[in-house]
Design a protein around this motif. Structure first.
Motif: not given
Ligand SMILES: *[C@@H]1O[C@H](CO)[C@@H](O)[C@H](O)[C@H]1NC(C)=O
Ligand SMILES: *[C@@H]1O[C@H](CO)[C@@H](O)[C@H](O)[C@H]1NC(C)=O
Ligand SMILES: *[C@@H]1O[C@H](CO)[C@@H](O)[C@H](O)[C@H]1NC(C)=O
Ligand SMILES: *[C@@H]1O[C@H](CO)[C@@H](O)[C@H](O)[C@H]1NC(C)=O
Length: 765
Positions: A118, A120, A122-123
């Motif tokens: 995503n 930021s 995150g996988r």
């Molecule tokens: C992106 O993924 C991470 C880990 O899966 C999660 O903690 C985070 O909230 C996500 N960020 C967004 C903007 O969705």
């Protein structure tokens, strides 16, 4: 009646005679007979009473769907009729077969690996598919491994008896840099599949920062093995490859048994090329053991069936029209002839059929022919002479092209300074390497092949044959050779000379006897591991050599490819830096990224990915990796570490930051080294591995510091025994565990294992 016979060009002999005799009921009968013959002539694909297809897919013997219809269990196909049309599967696996070629190939479908993030970092999803095959290897010629993404490191790890790892890296900062349709390291990269691979796992990772820089246009990495020609890279695949396909065609090789042709022919009972009357040709499989069969020239059909190979009726093939007038078909061949009153060989591509000439004409023709022949002989004589001259000219031209004249001038200018570089002739080197015989190959790399050569004066040398050299680089090459010829350092492999008469230049080096550093650190074949004092000695010598190259030569020389395989050792374990400057011969533009990275990934200066330039400080970085390798005994790039950190530099620095230095040091180094000294060297290593080049020390500083630290060793009172603090590494989950191991077929995702990969970055134990 005659008209009827003419209307049936396929008419076999006895049928036409029946037709000629005449009654209408006989004609009907003949037509039925004719139909029956035609039907029988259709080449069989499968054994009698067996299905020769499953849905759309034809299933030729040795494959079959029912018991007794396949040669042995290996060739069993399961036809699942719950699908419409029915689908064919390999054995009892979930591998869908969509085409079988009698030439020892078949096509299956495999999954695409996926790794998404995503905004930021995150996988959000991860798939690393497996292919596991019991018997049939993946074709090395008809498939490629492809990865798509702009922050992508893609790896295939697999088994071909022994395990192997390969892969590629694809990077890009901006979508504008990506070239539509070009898979060359920017947004898309490709690499070959090795031979004999029966099991493989594809995995993906981010190279930098989980796509945060490129997320707008590329949120995911993808990788897959696919048949050559079935995938063309498109920029839009960076955004949504997923919507296009999740499975790709893969070609496997199949073969009969484990023997080659000559062994298999000894036991005719089990020999699978069964078609009668010597109508088959046997071929050794080029991708693993076994053999496959084909019909001999002039025959077609399934060579694995007794009546499989049928004669090709060349005369009936209107598109070929091989003969001018009359054509007679024979088993496996045909013959052309001419009507009475005509002469010639009758062949369309030969002399054809010409009306006969009178004897006088023949004599005249004979006379003309003879004089023509004489003329021809004369011409070819002259031609031969010209060619010989041309060949000599070519050699001269190559010599010039490779910058020979410039080099001769440059060398003569330095004459008398140090040992002069010798210019060898192509003939000398050909003799020295026994005509570049295979058993003289010492090593093969991205830049060329190295042969062992024995000169007439019995000197043993290493001869490097470069790959094709770009014209524009010749000047640089000349410079390189002339600079190298002046380098005279104990710890640099000596360039003895070169040969410029061939199309690509040949370099002649001194022969170093004791292998390279990599083999000594990592390879068990060198029975005794390198003791720490020797490792340190090698580090000091290498640093000294690099410092000399950077600072003491008339033109600074950057090695650009420092790695443990490029540090050769002689019988007294003196380090010799080799492959010297050769990387300068390799164009370092973006399109070469994938090939370059394959060889030296793990040692490569991270700044290179921004600047595309390698500087003195890049050598410092690579040397830092080498130090880490000496300290930890771990490879610069490895996919087998239990903690899953593939890059030794990153692993080393992060372990240092977490104060875990003594956990990652090589057991032997810990035992033999002295704690303070090891700490200091580790600190130095960390400084060499700084991401910013300007923060790294110079090679001179490194060399001096290492010299000083080496002296410390001589004060044994500083030595403390740490005991064996290092815990035994848990063996990584073996690759073969996925789905019943390599002895059963499967393509699969292993989601449980994915969890291990994702979470297991640092706590591998
Ligand atoms: C992106 O993924 C991470 C880990 O899966 C999660 O903690 C985070 O909230 C996500 N960020 C967004 C903007 O969705
Ligand atoms: C296979 O069968 C399906 C449905 O009968 C058909 O649409 C398709 O074109 C066929 N494919 C081939 C290669 O014959
Ligand atoms: C055919 O495929 C269906 C659906 O995947 C499966 O449930 C069934 O077991 C298969 N049949 C055979 C004979 O393999
Ligand atoms: C890929 O491109 C080549 C040449 O541009 C073309 O011949 C081929 O059909 C394309 N293949 C696919 C699968 O689009």
């Amino acid at each position: 009646m005659v008209a009827a016979a003419q209307a049936m060009p396929h008419c076999p002999q006895q049928v036409s005679s029946t037709l000629a005799t005449g009654n209408w009921h006989k004609v009907v009968l003949s037509l039925i007979l004719l139909w029956a013959i035609e039907a029988a002539v259709v080449n069989p694909l499968a054994l009698e009473g067996c299905d020769d297809h499953c849905g759309n897919v034809s299933i030729p013997y040795p494959f079959g769907t029912k018991e007794g219809c396949y040669l042995n269990e290996t060739f069993r196909i399961t036809c699942n009729t719950t699908y419409n049309p029915p689908l064919a599967f390999l054995g009892t696996s979930n591998i869908n077969v969509t085409h079988i070629w009698l030439s020892g190939e078949l096509r299956i479908y495999s999954y695409v690996a996926e790794d998404c993030y995503n905004q930021s970092g995150g996988r959000t999803s991860y798939k690393d598919p497996w292919i596991t095959l019991a018997k049939f290897p993946i074709s090395d010629t008809r498939n490629k491994f492809t990865a798509i993404g702009c922050d992508t490191s893609a790896v295939i790890k697999g088994s071909k008896g022994t395990t192997y790892t390969t892969g590629c890296i694809s990077l890009c900062d901006r979508i504008e840099d990506v070239i539509e349709g070009s898979c060359s390291g920017i947004g898309c990269c490709q690499t070959n599949i090795p031979k004999r691979v029966k099991a493989l796992n594809m995995s993906l990772d981010s190279y930098y920062n989980n796509h945060q820089n490129v997320w707008d246009f590329n949120p995911c990495n993808y990788a897959f093995v696919a048949e050559v020609g079935t995938y063309n890279f498109s920029i839009r695949d960076l955004r949504d490859f997923r919507n296009r396909t999740m499975m790709t065609p893969v070609v496997l090789n199949w073969a009969i048994g484990d023997q080659n042709c000559s062994e298999a022919k000894k036991d005719l009972k089990s020999y699978a090329c069964t078609s009668k009357d010597n109508r088959t040709v046997c071929h050794d499989s080029e991708n693993g053991p076994g053999y496959w069969c084909s019909c001999s020239k002039g025959f077609e059909g399934n060579p694995y069936l007794p009546d499989g190979c049928q004669d090709i009726d060349e005369c009936q093939n209107a598109t070929l029209s091989l003969c001018d007038q009359k054509c007679t078909n024979y088993n496996g061949s045909y013959e052309c002839s001419c009507e009475p009153g005509y002469e010639g060989d009758g062949k369309s591509d030969g002399t054809g059929c010409k009306p006969k000439h009178s004897t006088l004409l023949v004599k005249v023709a004979l006379g003309v022919t003879i004089s023509l022949l004489v003329l021809l002989l004369g011409i070819s004589w002259v031609h031969l002479g010209l060619r010989k001259r041309k060949f000599i000219k070519l050699k001269e031209k190559c010599f010039e092209q490779n910058g020979g004249i410039q080099l001769q001038q440059q060398l003569s200018r330095h004459n008398g300074s140090v040992e002069t570089t010798q210019i060898f002739t192509a003939e000398e080197l050909k003799k020295a390497t026994n005509n570049y015989h295979e058993n003289r190959i010492l090593g093969q790399g991205g830049q060329g092949t190295v042969y062992k050569g024995i000169l007439p004066d019995n000197r043993v040398v290493a001869i490097k044959k470069s790959k094709i050299l770009d014209q524009s680089q010749v000047e640089q090459f000349i410079n390189e050779v002339s600079v190298l010829s002046q380098v005279n350092h104990r710890n640099v492999v000596k360039l003895l000379g070169c040969c410029l008469e061939t199309q690509v230049p040949l370099l002649v080096y001194e022969f170093v006897t004791n292998g390279n550093l990599f083999e000594h650190i990592h390879n068990t074949s060198h029975a005794s591991m390198l003791p720490w004092p020797l490792r340190l000695q090698i580090a000091v010598e290498t640093a000294g050599a690099l410092s000399y190259l950077h600072f003491a030569t008339s033109i600074p020389i950057i090695h650009r490819d420092i790695k443990s395989t490029n540090i050769l050792l002689d019988d007294k374990y003196t380090a010799k830096v080799s492959d010297f400057g050769a990387s300068r011969l390799v164009p370092l533009d973006q399109s070469q990224l994938t090939t370059l990275v394959q060889g030296t990934l793990g040692y490569l200066d991270p700044e290179y990915f921004h600047s595309s330039q390698l500087t003195e400080k890049s050598d410092v970085y690579s040397f830092g990796v080498l130090l880490a390798e000496l300290l930890t005994g771990k490879k610069a790039l490895s996919f087998d570490r239990p903690d899953k950190e593939r890059n030794l530099a990153i692993y080393f620095v992060s372990s240092m930051n977490e104060n875990r230095l003594f956990e990652i040091l090589d057991q032997q180094v810990l035992k033999e080294g002295n704690v303070e000294q090891l700490k200091e060297i580790a600190m130095l290593t960390k400084r060499c591995l700084k991401l910013k080049g300007e923060e790294r020390p110079t090679m001179k500083e490194v060399a001096m510091e290492l010299e000083g630290l080496k002296a410390m060793e001589k004060h044994p009172w500083m030595k403390r025994n740490l005991g064996s603090e290092e815990t035994e590494n848990l063996p990584g989950k073996s690759y073969d565990d996925c789905f019943g191991g390599v002895n059963s077929d499967s393509v699969c995702y292993d989601s449980i294992r994915n969890q291990v990969i994702i979470s297991g970055l640092d706590d591998g134990r």
